[in-house]
Write a protein that holds these residues in place. Structure first.
Motif, PDB file in Angstrom:
ATOM      1  N   GLY A  61       0.681  -1.372   0.013  1.00 26.27           N
ATOM      2  CA  GLY A  61      -0.206   0.342  -0.131  1.00 26.27           C
ATOM      3  C   GLY A  61       0.788   1.342  -0.141  1.00 26.27           C
ATOM      4  O   GLY A  61       0.745   2.150  -0.968  1.00 26.27           O
ATOM      5  N   ASN A  62       1.881   1.408   1.273  1.00 25.83           N
ATOM      6  CA  ASN A  62       2.396   2.578   1.338  1.00 25.83           C
ATOM      7  C   ASN A  62       4.173   2.378   1.025  1.00 25.83           C
ATOM      8  O   ASN A  62       4.618   1.917   2.108  1.00 25.83           O
ATOM      9  CB  ASN A  62       2.478   3.159   2.456  1.00 25.83           C
ATOM     10  N   LEU A  80      -7.531   7.652   2.113  1.00 27.85           N
ATOM     11  CA  LEU A  80      -8.247   9.206   1.217  1.00 27.85           C
ATOM     12  C   LEU A  80      -8.334   8.931   0.142  1.00 27.85           C
ATOM     13  O   LEU A  80      -8.926   9.201  -1.135  1.00 27.85           O
ATOM     14  CB  LEU A  80      -6.530   9.357   0.509  1.00 27.85           C
ATOM     15  N   PHE A  81      -9.325   7.461   0.158  1.00 27.18           N
ATOM     16  CA  PHE A  81     -10.056   6.730  -0.793  1.00 27.18           C
ATOM     17  C   PHE A  81     -11.950   6.793  -0.576  1.00 27.18           C
ATOM     18  O   PHE A  81     -12.731   5.916  -0.220  1.00 27.18           O
ATOM     19  CB  PHE A  81     -10.289   5.431  -1.522  1.00 27.18           C
ATOM     20  N   GLN A  82     -12.240   8.335  -1.039  1.00 30.50           N
ATOM     21  CA  GLN A  82     -13.004   8.442  -1.172  1.00 30.50           C
ATOM     22  C   GLN A  82     -13.098  10.369  -2.165  1.00 30.50           C
ATOM     23  O   GLN A  82     -12.318  10.468  -2.858  1.00 30.50           O
ATOM     24  CB  GLN A  82     -13.527   9.268   0.362  1.00 30.50           C
ATOM     25  N   SER A  83     -14.135  10.535  -1.965  1.00 32.74           N
ATOM     26  CA  SER A  83     -14.742  11.549  -2.873  1.00 32.74           C
ATOM     27  C   SER A  83     -13.587  12.744  -2.755  1.00 32.74           C
ATOM     28  O   SER A  83     -13.356  13.156  -1.305  1.00 32.74           O
ATOM     29  CB  SER A  83     -16.156  12.738  -3.176  1.00 32.74           C
ATOM     30  N   GLU A  84     -12.929  13.405  -4.059  1.00 32.03           N
ATOM     31  CA  GLU A  84     -11.435  13.839  -3.797  1.00 32.03           C
ATOM     32  C   GLU A  84     -12.316  15.620  -3.075  1.00 32.03           C
ATOM     33  O   GLU A  84     -11.405  16.579  -2.719  1.00 32.03           O
ATOM     34  CB  GLU A  84     -10.829  14.555  -5.366  1.00 32.03           C
ATOM     35  N   ASN A  85     -13.061  16.163  -3.421  1.00 31.28           N
ATOM     36  CA  ASN A  85     -13.956  17.504  -2.406  1.00 31.28           C
ATOM     37  C   ASN A  85     -14.135  17.527  -0.878  1.00 31.28           C
ATOM     38  O   ASN A  85     -13.804  18.529  -0.689  1.00 31.28           O
ATOM     39  CB  ASN A  85     -15.010  17.703  -3.531  1.00 31.28           C
ATOM     40  N   LYS A  86     -14.217  15.692  -0.410  1.00 30.58           N
ATOM     41  CA  LYS A  86     -14.016  15.608   0.731  1.00 30.58           C
ATOM     42  C   LYS A  86     -12.518  15.927   1.417  1.00 30.58           C
ATOM     43  O   LYS A  86     -12.481  15.678   2.698  1.00 30.58           O
ATOM     44  CB  LYS A  86     -15.289  14.927   1.414  1.00 30.58           C
ATOM     45  N   LEU A  87     -11.293  15.805   0.379  1.00 30.49           N
ATOM     46  CA  LEU A  87     -10.097  15.393   0.910  1.00 30.49           C
ATOM     47  C   LEU A  87      -9.776  17.501   1.434  1.00 30.49           C
ATOM     48  O   LEU A  87     -10.106  18.162   0.918  1.00 30.49           O
ATOM     49  CB  LEU A  87      -9.382  15.167   0.340  1.00 30.49           C
ATOM     50  N   SER A  94      -0.194  15.502  -0.717  1.00 29.59           N
ATOM     51  CA  SER A  94       0.784  14.712  -0.124  1.00 29.59           C
ATOM     52  C   SER A  94       0.700  13.360  -0.795  1.00 29.59           C
ATOM     53  O   SER A  94       0.445  12.640  -1.967  1.00 29.59           O
ATOM     54  CB  SER A  94      -0.115  13.906   1.707  1.00 29.59           C
ATOM     55  N   TYR A  95       2.223  12.799  -0.334  1.00 29.21           N
ATOM     56  CA  TYR A  95       2.325  11.416  -0.923  1.00 29.21           C
ATOM     57  C   TYR A  95       1.118  10.532  -1.308  1.00 29.21           C
ATOM     58  O   TYR A  95       1.098   9.988  -2.343  1.00 29.21           O
ATOM     59  CB  TYR A  95       3.881  10.561  -0.693  1.00 29.21           C
ATOM     60  N   GLU A  96       0.578  10.322  -0.376  1.00 30.15           N
ATOM     61  CA  GLU A  96       0.250   9.292   0.172  1.00 30.15           C
ATOM     62  C   GLU A  96      -1.267   9.875  -1.457  1.00 30.15           C
ATOM     63  O   GLU A  96      -1.876   8.313  -1.311  1.00 30.15           O
ATOM     64  CB  GLU A  96      -0.898   8.937   1.598  1.00 30.15           C
ATOM     65  N   PHE A  97      -1.534  10.661  -0.841  1.00 27.09           N
ATOM     66  CA  PHE A  97      -2.297  11.205  -2.505  1.00 27.09           C
ATOM     67  C   PHE A  97      -1.938  10.194  -3.461  1.00 27.09           C
ATOM     68  O   PHE A  97      -2.937   9.821  -4.184  1.00 27.09           O
ATOM     69  CB  PHE A  97      -2.788  12.691  -2.482  1.00 27.09           C
ATOM     70  N   GLU A  98      -1.006  10.448  -4.253  1.00 27.01           N
ATOM     71  CA  GLU A  98      -0.500  10.147  -5.598  1.00 27.01           C
ATOM     72  C   GLU A  98      -0.356   8.696  -4.977  1.00 27.01           C
ATOM     73  O   GLU A  98      -0.675   7.945  -6.397  1.00 27.01           O
ATOM     74  CB  GLU A  98       0.888  10.582  -5.272  1.00 27.01           C
ATOM     75  N   ARG A  99      -0.760   7.544  -4.051  1.00 30.87           N
ATOM     76  CA  ARG A  99      -0.304   6.598  -4.332  1.00 30.87           C
ATOM     77  C   ARG A  99      -1.843   5.984  -4.295  1.00 30.87           C
ATOM     78  O   ARG A  99      -2.117   4.728  -4.986  1.00 30.87           O
ATOM     79  CB  ARG A  99       0.192   5.571  -3.020  1.00 30.87           C
ATOM     80  N   ILE A 103      -3.695   3.170  -6.744  1.00 31.47           N
ATOM     81  CA  ILE A 103      -4.279   1.952  -6.049  1.00 31.47           C
ATOM     82  C   ILE A 103      -6.227   1.504  -6.147  1.00 31.47           C
ATOM     83  O   ILE A 103      -6.397   0.461  -7.044  1.00 31.47           O
ATOM     84  CB  ILE A 103      -4.010   1.667  -4.118  1.00 31.47           C
ATOM     85  N   ARG A 104      -6.001   3.012  -6.536  1.00 37.33           N
ATOM     86  CA  ARG A 104      -7.882   2.998  -6.998  1.00 37.33           C
ATOM     87  C   ARG A 104      -7.642   3.005  -8.260  1.00 37.33           C
ATOM     88  O   ARG A 104      -8.532   2.432  -9.120  1.00 37.33           O
ATOM     89  CB  ARG A 104      -7.808   4.970  -6.694  1.00 37.33           C
ATOM     90  N   THR A 105      -6.745   2.798  -9.151  1.00 40.81           N
ATOM     91  CA  THR A 105      -6.797   2.781 -10.638  1.00 40.81           C
ATOM     92  C   THR A 105      -7.270   0.409 -11.108  1.00 40.81           C
ATOM     93  O   THR A 105      -7.912   0.205 -11.242  1.00 40.81           O
ATOM     94  CB  THR A 105      -5.874   3.174 -11.622  1.00 40.81           C
ATOM     95  N   VAL A 106      -6.412  -0.140  -9.894  1.00 43.30           N
ATOM     96  CA  VAL A 106      -6.623  -1.116  -9.970  1.00 43.30           C
ATOM     97  C   VAL A 106      -7.546  -1.755  -9.276  1.00 43.30           C
ATOM     98  O   VAL A 106      -8.601  -2.976  -9.507  1.00 43.30           O
ATOM     99  CB  VAL A 106      -4.877  -1.876  -9.223  1.00 43.30           C
ATOM    100  N   LEU A 107      -8.159  -1.480  -8.019  1.00 42.97           N
ATOM    101  CA  LEU A 107      -9.304  -1.584  -7.192  1.00 42.97           C
ATOM    102  C   LEU A 107     -10.174  -1.366  -8.291  1.00 42.97           C
ATOM    103  O   LEU A 107     -11.534  -2.355  -8.433  1.00 42.97           O
ATOM    104  CB  LEU A 107      -9.825  -0.595  -6.325  1.00 42.97           C
ATOM    105  N   GLU A 108     -10.473  -0.400  -8.894  1.00 43.47           N
ATOM    106  CA  GLU A 108     -11.871  -0.123 -10.116  1.00 43.47           C
ATOM    107  C   GLU A 108     -11.947  -0.852 -11.366  1.00 43.47           C
ATOM    108  O   GLU A 108     -12.752  -1.559 -11.495  1.00 43.47           O
ATOM    109  CB  GLU A 108     -11.379   1.125 -11.049  1.00 43.47           C
ATOM    110  N   GLU A 109     -10.563  -2.096 -11.574  1.00 43.82           N
ATOM    111  CA  GLU A 109     -11.063  -3.380 -12.428  1.00 43.82           C
ATOM    112  C   GLU A 109     -11.225  -4.380 -11.623  1.00 43.82           C
ATOM    113  O   GLU A 109     -11.325  -5.331 -12.659  1.00 43.82           O
ATOM    114  CB  GLU A 109      -9.111  -3.119 -12.944  1.00 43.82           C
ATOM    115  N   ALA A 110     -11.264  -4.197 -10.176  1.00 43.44           N
ATOM    116  CA  ALA A 110     -11.362  -5.641  -9.389  1.00 43.44           C
ATOM    117  C   ALA A 110     -12.396  -5.683  -9.389  1.00 43.44           C
ATOM    118  O   ALA A 110     -13.010  -5.405  -9.193  1.00 43.44           O
ATOM    119  CB  ALA A 110     -10.075  -5.451  -8.434  1.00 43.44           C
ATOM    120  N   ASP A 111     -13.207  -7.019  -8.848  1.00 38.66           N
ATOM    121  CA  ASP A 111     -14.217  -8.079  -8.163  1.00 38.66           C
ATOM    122  C   ASP A 111     -14.614  -7.853  -6.723  1.00 38.66           C
ATOM    123  O   ASP A 111     -14.799  -7.305  -5.947  1.00 38.66           O
ATOM    124  CB  ASP A 111     -14.196  -9.034  -8.595  1.00 38.66           C
TER     125      ASP A 111
END
Length: 282
Positions: A61-62, A80-87, A94-99, A103-111
Motif C-alpha cells: 500500500g504505502n 483518502l479513498f473517497q470523493s476528492e472534494n472531501k479531502l 501528499s505522497y499518499e494521495f498520489e499512491r 491503487i484506486r485505478t487497480v481497485l476499479e478493475e477488480a472484483d
C-alpha cells in the motif's frame, strides 16, 4: 525463490490462473508500520504462489512508509479513498494521495479486495471489518468478530471505496505487530479467503468458532488531546458511564454500554480517540 530484499514495493504484482475467475486484490502495508501484510505478500512473491483461476493482484500500500517503518509519510492513506472534494489541500498535496490514485485505478478493475492490517497495541485481537454485502466472503476466515459500520464512521478506506462502486471489500485486523502469531493469523485468514473463492488449492477449516457480529456506532474525536484512563483491550465490554479517558481536563465517558476498541493516546485535536460497537444480528 526471490529474496525479500529485492522486492519492489512500488510495483503492482499480478498472478494469473489458468481458468477464468474473479480478479482479487490483496493489499498489505497501507500503514507502513503494520508489518504482517507486507511479510505475507513478500512470502507470496518469494514462493511464486500459483493460483487456479482468475487473477491475484498484490499491492504494497504505502511503499515509502514501509521502507521507513512509519505509519505514513504525510497523511493517513486509509482515509483518502473517497470523493476528492472531501479531502483537504494538505491531503491532496501528499505522497499518499498520489499512491491512492495508483491503487484506486487497480481497485476499479477488480472484483474483490482483502486489505491486511495489524496493530501497534499489544492488547489488539484479530477481527474482520466488512459491511453486510461481504458477509458471504468472510465466513471461512477463522476470526470470531465480524464488525460493520466502518464506512459511515471512518470513510475513505480501501474497503469503503470498493463498497462505493458496488464491489466487495474486506479488511482484516490480524493482531499486534509484536505478536509472532499475527503473521500466522494473516496467513490463515487470507489462505481460507482465497480457498473459499476457488483461487488457490486447499481445504477449508472445519468447526469454525461461532461468529459474533458487531456494528460500530460511535467514534470519539479529540478536542485537544486524549489520554485513556486505563488500558482497554479491543472489544472489551464496558458499561455506560465508564470513565474512558481525559481530553485535556475533561472527563470522557461513554453514553451507552458496548464494546470499546482502538482506545489510544492522542496528542492532537480532531484525532480518533476510541470507538464503540454493539452486538447485532447477522
Amino acid at each position: 525463490m526471490r529474496s525479500i530484499d529485492i522486492i519492489d514495493y512500488e510495483k503492482i504484482h499480478r498472478i494469473k490462473g489458468v481458468k477464468p475467475g474473479k480478479k482479487v486484490v490483496i493489499i498489505g502495508g497501507v500503514h507502513g508500520n503494520e508489518v504482517c501484510g507486507v511479510r505475507l505478500l513478500s512470502k507470496f512473491i518469494e514462493e511464486d504462489i500459483k493460483i487456479k483461476s482468475g487473477e491475484l493482484i498484490l499491492i504494497f500500500g504505502n511503499p515509502r512508509a514501509i521502507n521507513e517503518g512509519v505509519r505514513f509519510i504525510d497523511t493517513n492513506l486509509n482515509r483518502l479513498f473517497q470523493s476528492e472534494n472531501k479531502l483537504s489541500k494538505k491531503e491532496k498535496e501528499s505522497y499518499e494521495f498520489e499512491r491512492m490514485k495508483t491503487i484506486r485505478t487497480v481497485l476499479e478493475e477488480a472484483d474483490i479486495l482483502i486489505d491486511i492490517h495489524s496493530s501497534n497495541s499489544i492488547v489488539s485481537k484479530p477481527f474482520i471489518i466488512c459491511e453486510n454485502n461481504s458477509y458471504n466472503l468472510v465466513e471461512n476466515i477463522p476470526f470470531e468478530i465480524i464488525s460493520s459500520g466502518w464506512d459511515e464512521m471512518q470513510p475513505g478506506g480501501t474497503d469503503y471505496f470498493m463498497n462505493s462502486i458496488n464491489k466487495q471489500g474486506v479488511c482484516i485486523e490480524c493482531g499486534s505487530n509484536t505478536d509472532p502469531k499475527t503473521l500466522e493469523n494473516a496467513t490463515k485468514a487470507v489462505s481460507q479467503f482465497l480457498i473459499g473463492l476457488g483461487i488457490i488449492e486447499g481445504n477449508l477449516i472445519d468447526n469454525l468458532a461461532e461468529k459474533k457480529y458487531l456494528k460500530v456506532f460511535f467514534q470519539y474525536k479529540t478536542k485537544t488531546n486524549f489520554i485513556p484512563a486505563q488500558e482497554f483491550s479491543d472489544f472489551q465490554f464496558i458499561k455506560e458511564n465508564t470513565l474512558i479517558g481525559y481530553d485535556d481536563k475533561e472527563l470522557i465517558t461513554n453514553q451507552e454500554s458496548g464494546y470499546i476498541l482502538f482506545s489510544r493516546e492522542r496528542i492532537n485535536p480532531n484525532e480518533e480517540g476510541f470507538l464503540m460497537a454493539k452486538e447485532i444480528n447477522s
